[in-house]
Design a protein around this motif. Structure first.
Motif, PDB file in Angstrom:
ATOM      1  N   GLY A   1      -5.729  -6.722 -15.447  1.00 27.12           N
ATOM      2  CA  GLY A   1      -5.093  -7.738 -14.608  1.00 27.12           C
ATOM      3  C   GLY A   1      -6.088  -8.719 -14.022  1.00 27.12           C
ATOM      4  O   GLY A   1      -5.784  -9.897 -13.825  1.00 27.12           O
TER       5      GLY A   1
ATOM      6  N   THR B   1       6.094 -12.519 -22.324  1.00 29.03           N
ATOM      7  CA  THR B   1       6.049 -12.700 -20.878  1.00 29.03           C
ATOM      8  C   THR B   1       5.631 -11.385 -20.226  1.00 29.03           C
ATOM      9  O   THR B   1       5.921 -10.303 -20.731  1.00 29.03           O
ATOM     10  CB  THR B   1       7.416 -13.123 -20.310  1.00 29.03           C
ATOM     11  OG1 THR B   1       8.370 -12.121 -20.622  1.00 29.03           O
ATOM     12  CG2 THR B   1       7.855 -14.450 -20.892  1.00 29.03           C
ATOM     13  N   ASN B   2       4.948 -11.481 -19.134  1.00 30.43           N
ATOM     14  CA  ASN B   2       4.509 -10.319 -18.375  1.00 30.43           C
ATOM     15  C   ASN B   2       5.655  -9.897 -17.462  1.00 30.43           C
ATOM     16  O   ASN B   2       6.011 -10.619 -16.531  1.00 30.43           O
ATOM     17  CB  ASN B   2       3.259 -10.668 -17.563  1.00 30.43           C
ATOM     18  CG  ASN B   2       2.690  -9.486 -16.821  1.00 30.43           C
ATOM     19  OD1 ASN B   2       3.313  -8.425 -16.754  1.00 30.43           O
ATOM     20  ND2 ASN B   2       1.521  -9.678 -16.254  1.00 30.43           N
TER      21      ASN B   2
ATOM     22  N   MET C   1       5.751  -7.793 -15.212  1.00 31.87           N
ATOM     23  CA  MET C   1       5.318  -7.577 -13.826  1.00 31.87           C
ATOM     24  C   MET C   1       5.434  -8.869 -13.015  1.00 31.87           C
ATOM     25  O   MET C   1       5.541  -8.829 -11.799  1.00 31.87           O
ATOM     26  CB  MET C   1       3.882  -7.063 -13.777  1.00 31.87           C
ATOM     27  CG  MET C   1       3.694  -5.720 -14.454  1.00 31.87           C
ATOM     28  SD  MET C   1       4.528  -4.390 -13.599  1.00 31.87           S
ATOM     29  CE  MET C   1       3.297  -3.938 -12.423  1.00 31.87           C
ATOM     30  N   GLN C   2       5.416 -10.001 -13.687  1.00 33.03           N
ATOM     31  CA  GLN C   2       5.528 -11.288 -13.001  1.00 33.03           C
ATOM     32  C   GLN C   2       6.943 -11.853 -13.033  1.00 33.03           C
ATOM     33  O   GLN C   2       7.316 -12.621 -12.158  1.00 33.03           O
ATOM     34  CB  GLN C   2       4.576 -12.311 -13.640  1.00 33.03           C
ATOM     35  CG  GLN C   2       3.125 -11.980 -13.458  1.00 33.03           C
ATOM     36  CD  GLN C   2       2.222 -12.922 -14.230  1.00 33.03           C
ATOM     37  OE1 GLN C   2       2.634 -13.538 -15.208  1.00 33.03           O
ATOM     38  NE2 GLN C   2       0.979 -13.032 -13.790  1.00 33.03           N
ATOM     39  N   SER C   3       7.717 -11.469 -14.046  1.00 31.22           N
ATOM     40  CA  SER C   3       9.016 -12.114 -14.223  1.00 31.22           C
ATOM     41  C   SER C   3      10.205 -11.303 -13.712  1.00 31.22           C
ATOM     42  O   SER C   3      11.251 -11.873 -13.443  1.00 31.22           O
ATOM     43  CB  SER C   3       9.225 -12.446 -15.709  1.00 31.22           C
ATOM     44  OG  SER C   3       9.198 -11.258 -16.469  1.00 31.22           O
ATOM     45  N   GLU C   4      10.081  -9.986 -13.582  1.00 33.67           N
ATOM     46  CA  GLU C   4      11.197  -9.135 -13.159  1.00 33.67           C
ATOM     47  C   GLU C   4      11.226  -8.976 -11.641  1.00 33.67           C
ATOM     48  O   GLU C   4      10.208  -9.081 -10.971  1.00 33.67           O
ATOM     49  CB  GLU C   4      11.090  -7.740 -13.798  1.00 33.67           C
ATOM     50  CG  GLU C   4      11.231  -7.726 -15.290  1.00 33.67           C
ATOM     51  CD  GLU C   4      12.665  -7.906 -15.750  1.00 33.67           C
ATOM     52  OE1 GLU C   4      13.595  -7.731 -14.946  1.00 33.67           O
ATOM     53  OE2 GLU C   4      12.842  -8.226 -16.934  1.00 33.67           O
ATOM     54  N   THR C   5      12.419  -8.667 -11.123  1.00 29.82           N
ATOM     55  CA  THR C   5      12.529  -8.368  -9.694  1.00 29.82           C
ATOM     56  C   THR C   5      12.002  -6.954  -9.442  1.00 29.82           C
ATOM     57  O   THR C   5      11.966  -6.113 -10.360  1.00 29.82           O
ATOM     58  CB  THR C   5      14.003  -8.449  -9.231  1.00 29.82           C
ATOM     59  OG1 THR C   5      14.739  -7.444  -9.904  1.00 29.82           O
ATOM     60  CG2 THR C   5      14.580  -9.825  -9.504  1.00 29.82           C
TER      61      THR C   5
ATOM     62  N   SER D   1      -5.392  -0.783 -15.729  1.00 26.89           N
ATOM     63  CA  SER D   1      -4.457  -1.884 -15.458  1.00 26.89           C
ATOM     64  C   SER D   1      -5.067  -2.916 -14.517  1.00 26.89           C
ATOM     65  O   SER D   1      -4.901  -4.125 -14.723  1.00 26.89           O
ATOM     66  CB  SER D   1      -3.163  -1.343 -14.845  1.00 26.89           C
ATOM     67  OG  SER D   1      -2.517  -0.487 -15.732  1.00 26.89           O
TER      68      SER D   1
END
Length: 135
Positions: free
Chosen positions: A82, A4-5, A7-11, A78
């Motif tokens: 992306g 999982t990325n 950058m998309q899943s974390e707060t 990056s």
């Protein structure tokens, strides 16, 4: 297993901590290096400590140029990855390797030819100049 990325899943607060902690640790280690270096050099002599202090701005300049360039390249790479532009990302990566080599050559030339004249602007003491140039 699919990755999982983060950058998309974390707060955002958790991401800030995860991403900034290694940088803060690196800066702390660099600062501790300078402090410990100064302590040990001061045990040698006052002149040796002065020599290290004279050379410190040049060391900082080289580190700043390298870190600044690295951050810029990392950002560009990056963004290309992306955007899914893998061919452009490969071009950025290969160009960054050339840039790293060119900066290395530039720093060697500066070190060999400009260190002593630069340090001579700040002292006329030959022993101090010799020590700071060799450091």
């Amino acid at each position: 297993m699919q990755k999982t990325n983060i950058m998309q899943s974390e707060t955002i607060p958790r991401l800030l901590f995860k991403m900034s902690f290694p940088m803060m640790l690196s800066m702390l280690i660099q600062a501790l290096y300078n402090v410990v270096d100064s302590i040990f050099v001061a045990m040698v002599s006052e002149t040796a400590l002065t020599a290290v202090s004279l050379a410190f701005p040049l060391q900082n300049l080289l580190i700043s140029a390298a870190v600044g360039t690295g951050v810029g390249i990392n950002s560009l790479l990056s963004r290309r990855l992306g955007e899914g532009k893998h061919e452009e990302a490969n071009h950025v990566a290969s160009t960054s390797l050339f840039l790293a080599f060119a900066m290395w050559v530039l720093f060697v030339l500066i070190g060999v030819f400009l260190t002593k004249p630069f340090l001579a602007l700040f002292t006329k003491d030959t022993e101090l100049l010799k020590l700071s140039t060799s450091y």
